[in-house]
Design an enzyme around this catalytic site. Structure first.
Site, short mmCIF file in Angstrom:
data_model
loop_
_atom_site.label_atom_id
_atom_site.label_comp_id
_atom_site.label_asym_id
_atom_site.label_seq_id
_atom_site.Cartn_x
_atom_site.Cartn_y
_atom_site.Cartn_z
N ARG A 147 2.52 39.40 24.35
CA ARG A 147 2.78 40.19 23.15
C ARG A 147 2.14 39.49 21.97
O ARG A 147 2.32 38.29 21.79
CB ARG A 147 4.30 40.33 22.92
N TYR A 159 8.22 39.92 10.72
CA TYR A 159 8.99 39.80 11.96
C TYR A 159 8.11 39.39 13.15
O TYR A 159 6.98 39.86 13.29
CB TYR A 159 9.66 41.14 12.31
N ASP A 210 4.74 44.73 19.05
CA ASP A 210 6.03 45.25 18.59
C ASP A 210 5.93 45.69 17.14
O ASP A 210 5.70 44.87 16.25
CB ASP A 210 7.10 44.16 18.75
N HIS A 212 8.49 47.23 15.65
CA HIS A 212 9.85 46.93 15.19
C HIS A 212 10.40 48.02 14.29
O HIS A 212 11.03 47.73 13.26
CB HIS A 212 9.92 45.56 14.51
N GLU A 236 5.39 48.91 20.99
CA GLU A 236 6.84 48.89 21.10
C GLU A 236 7.53 49.37 19.82
O GLU A 236 7.13 49.00 18.72
CB GLU A 236 7.28 47.46 21.42
N GLU A 262 15.29 48.77 22.96
CA GLU A 262 16.07 47.53 23.01
C GLU A 262 17.40 47.68 22.26
O GLU A 262 18.33 46.91 22.50
CB GLU A 262 15.29 46.34 22.48
N ARG A 283 13.24 49.94 27.22
CA ARG A 283 13.48 48.51 27.03
C ARG A 283 14.97 48.16 26.90
O ARG A 283 15.33 47.11 26.38
CB ARG A 283 12.72 48.03 25.79
N GLU A 339 10.46 41.09 29.35
CA GLU A 339 10.24 40.13 28.27
C GLU A 339 10.88 38.80 28.66
O GLU A 339 11.96 38.75 29.24
CB GLU A 339 10.87 40.64 26.98
N TRP A 402 13.99 46.67 9.19
CA TRP A 402 13.51 45.34 9.46
C TRP A 402 12.86 45.28 10.83
O TRP A 402 11.82 44.68 10.99
CB TRP A 402 14.67 44.32 9.42
#
Length: 402
Positions: A147, A159, A210, A212, A236, A262, A283, A339, A402
């Site tokens: 990643r 992040y 990612d 996010h 992601e 996630e 995820r 992951e 975030w």
């Protein structure tokens, strides 16, 4: 085989973890992860005050019935606190069942579907050169997937960017820190990063990124289209998934594969995304999605629609959760990626385990049960420390994802 004891253990060996340990009348023990990053004590309280009293005297062999009892019996269903608590109980019961059977849990789930679990590492740095160096290190270790996250020019804190040595952990002070975000700067920067990475490592290394949850669907569509030349394995969490319909717009505009979930807690969180084939990887995790029982349900559902697993595996999940994930990963037919962020040495000491990493693969324990435990005496030496996740604001001060 009745449950006679249930202990909720909160410890901070490097970061905060919540663990449930069950004991049967025959002395068999099982452990389950109940960690919810930044909200750990909410789950610990839910377990201690509302769940543990219900477990004493129950038959530890009745995993499905216990799951339904805790889910339907509470009336207030779903949500991260409830589902993390249920997950801890469920995982601990699978651990006990494996020990009683004398088999690793994956054998109870149908046995191996593959020889090893392909994992991806996190190559991150403030600069592209730094990312290239870290990716090269993962390749030397045998990783087949990486990643990629970098700093963004003009932004001081982004992040996923590993600022220094040691384990990456975004949770910090008791009161959340604040960072500034610019979507325009980010969208301008990321494609050039992947051009460099792909040029350096060629076409065969799996690359992931990612987002996010930071983009709107049309912004995510633009990003996905700009990344198509670099053949990412997945993009992601491109947008917040509360509006599942928004992923249809992303899908219309890009062929870059999408991973999401996630923060999902149940099969209903991804029902439309999966059934309408709006994503490629789910995820969700053992701890946040109701344990082995419910996560297996999610992955079985996903398999009907050619959607694969890609379980979250950051260090905010304890080795108990990772051990449980590996038993699922090795057994399901539609596994994608796992992951993997190695825990701090002190975390591994508190949670002794026998899963292992070799040449880009994680291998689940061959011991009966999950193959992981918690050293309660050592855990007691590391008391809970308040640690909150950061928040983001746009350059004009508006609060942003975030």
């Amino acid at each position: 085989m009745r449950i006679v004891d249930a202990r909720v253990i909160v410890t901070c060996p490097g970061r905060n973890f919540v663990t449930l340990k069950l004991v049967t009348e025959d002395g068999v023990t099982g452990v389950g992860d109940a960690t919810l990053n930044g909200r750990e004590l909410a789950v610990a309280s839910y377990l201690s005050e509302h769940v543990v009293p219900l477990l004493i005297g129950r038959d530890a062999a009745r995993i499905e019935d216990t799951w339904q009892y805790l889910y339907k019996g509470a009336y207030w269903r779903r949500g991260p606190v409830t589902m993390s608590a249920i997950a801890a109980v469920d995982t601990a019961l699978w651990d006990i069942k494996g020990k009683v059977a004398g088999l690793p849990v994956y054998q109870l789930l149908g046995g191996r579907s593959r020889e090893g679990v392909t994992v991806y590492g996190h190559a991150s740095a403030d600069t592209v050169d730094g990312v290239l160096a870290r990716a090269a290190d993962f390749v030397r270790q045998g990783y087949r997937a990486v990643r990629v996250q970098t700093g963004v020019p003009g932004l001081s804190d982004v992040y996923g960017v590993h600022a220094g040595p040691g384990v990456y952990e975004p949770a910090g002070a008791a009161v959340p820190t604040e960072a500034v975000w610019s979507t325009e700067r980010y969208l301008d920067h990321v494609p050039a990063v992947f051009a460099r990475v792909r040029e350096e490592f060629g076409p065969h290394l799996k690359l992931l990124h990612d987002v996010h949850h930071r983009l709107t669907p049309i912004e995510a569509a633009r990003l996905g289209k700009s990344l198509e030349p670099y053949a990412l394995t997945w993009m992601e969490d491109p947008a917040p998934a509360e509006l599942q319909e928004g992923f249809r717009l992303i899908r219309r505009h890009t062929t870059t594969p999408i991973a999401v979930g996630e923060v999902f807690n149940s099969i209903w969180d991804c029902q439309r995304l999966v059934s309408e084939q709006l994503v490629d990887y789910v995820r969700a995790t053992v701890v946040h999605a109701g344990g082995i029982t419910h996560l297996r349900r999610i992955f079985d559902f996903a398999a009907l629609y050619h959607v694969r697993s890609g379980s979250h595996g950051a260090t905010d999940l304890s080795p108990v959760c990772l051990a449980a994930a590996l038993h699922l990963d090795i057994s399901i037919p539609n596994f994608g990626l796992q992951e993997y962020m190695p825990h701090a040495e002190v975390t591994d000491e508190v949670f002794p385990h026998t899963y292992r990493f070799a040449e880009g693969y994680l291998h689940p324990s061959e011991e009966p049960g999950l193959g992981v435990d918690i050293d309660e005496e050592l855990a007691a030496r590391y008391p809970y420390k308040p640690a909150a996740l950061p928040v983001n604001r746009l350059e004009d001060g508006t609060l942003h994802s975030w």
